[in-house]
Design a protein around this motif. Sequence first.
Motif, mmCIF file in Angstrom:
data_model
loop_
_atom_site.group_PDB
_atom_site.id
_atom_site.type_symbol
_atom_site.label_atom_id
_atom_site.label_comp_id
_atom_site.label_asym_id
_atom_site.label_seq_id
_atom_site.Cartn_x
_atom_site.Cartn_y
_atom_site.Cartn_z
ATOM 1 N N ASN A 14 -0.757 3.031 -5.825
ATOM 2 C CA ASN A 14 -2.494 2.676 -6.199
ATOM 3 C C ASN A 14 -2.889 1.473 -5.812
ATOM 4 O O ASN A 14 -2.308 0.997 -7.328
ATOM 5 C CB ASN A 14 -3.033 3.370 -7.003
ATOM 6 N N LYS B 107 -2.898 -4.792 -0.215
ATOM 7 C CA LYS B 107 -2.005 -4.255 1.426
ATOM 8 C C LYS B 107 -1.136 -4.175 1.848
ATOM 9 O O LYS B 107 -0.793 -3.190 1.939
ATOM 10 C CB LYS B 107 -3.820 -2.826 0.684
ATOM 11 N N ASP C 145 0.332 -1.236 -0.252
ATOM 12 C CA ASP C 145 -0.275 -0.278 -0.085
ATOM 13 C C ASP C 145 1.053 1.730 0.403
ATOM 14 O O ASP C 145 -0.075 2.333 -0.476
ATOM 15 C CB ASP C 145 -0.868 -0.040 1.397
ATOM 16 N N VAL D 178 -5.721 -1.267 -7.537
ATOM 17 C CA VAL D 178 -6.383 -1.293 -7.724
ATOM 18 C C VAL D 178 -6.474 -2.638 -7.900
ATOM 19 O O VAL D 178 -6.351 -3.574 -8.719
ATOM 20 C CB VAL D 178 -6.199 -0.180 -9.449
ATOM 21 N N CYS E 216 3.535 4.756 -7.319
ATOM 22 C CA CYS E 216 3.324 6.300 -6.970
ATOM 23 C C CYS E 216 4.531 7.377 -7.364
ATOM 24 O O CYS E 216 4.571 7.883 -6.469
ATOM 25 C CB CYS E 216 3.022 6.469 -6.338
#
Length: 157
Positions: A19, A147, A15, A21, A109
Motif C-alpha cells: 500500500n 506507484k 504499487d 501512503v 503487503c
Amino acid sequence: MNNKLPVGWVETVVDKLGNVVSGGTPSTRATDNFGGYISWVTPADLTGYKDKYISKGKRNITVKGLKSSSAKLMPKNSILFSSRAPIGYTVIASNRICTNQGFKSLIPCSEYIHSEYIYYYLKNSKQIAESFASGTTFKEISGASFKKLPIKLPPLN
C-alpha cells in the motif's frame, strides 16, 4: 547492451508490493496538534541522516493532530520515501510512524517483500524517481507516479 533480467527475476512496479501512503501535516495554528507521542517525520529530518532506520523526527504529533490531518500511522518496516524537497530520501520505520505530505511511503503487503531490499532499491533509484516527477517551482513525484516506479525483484530462493 543486454536489457534482459537474470533468470528468475521479475520486473514489477511499486504499487504491486503493498500500500502506497501519502503523509499529512496537522494545522500548526493549533498548538495541541504537536508535542504528543506519535512519531512524525519530515524530509528536513532526513537532511544529513545516514541511518537506514528511523524512529522519530524532530517533532511528534498528538492523536488530535493525527486525526485532524491526512497523516496516516504506518507500521514498523514501512519504507518512507521523500517525494519532494528533495526527492529520494529513503528510510525504514523502526516503529509505528507517520510523515508529512513530503513523503510517499510503502507498507509492504507480504513477508516475502523485504523492507531492506526495497530500501536499497529505492535509495539507488533516485534518478528514475526524479524522471517521474513534475512541477515548475520544484519537482514532486505524485502518489500515482510513485506507484508506477519500476522495481526488479530477485527470485525468492
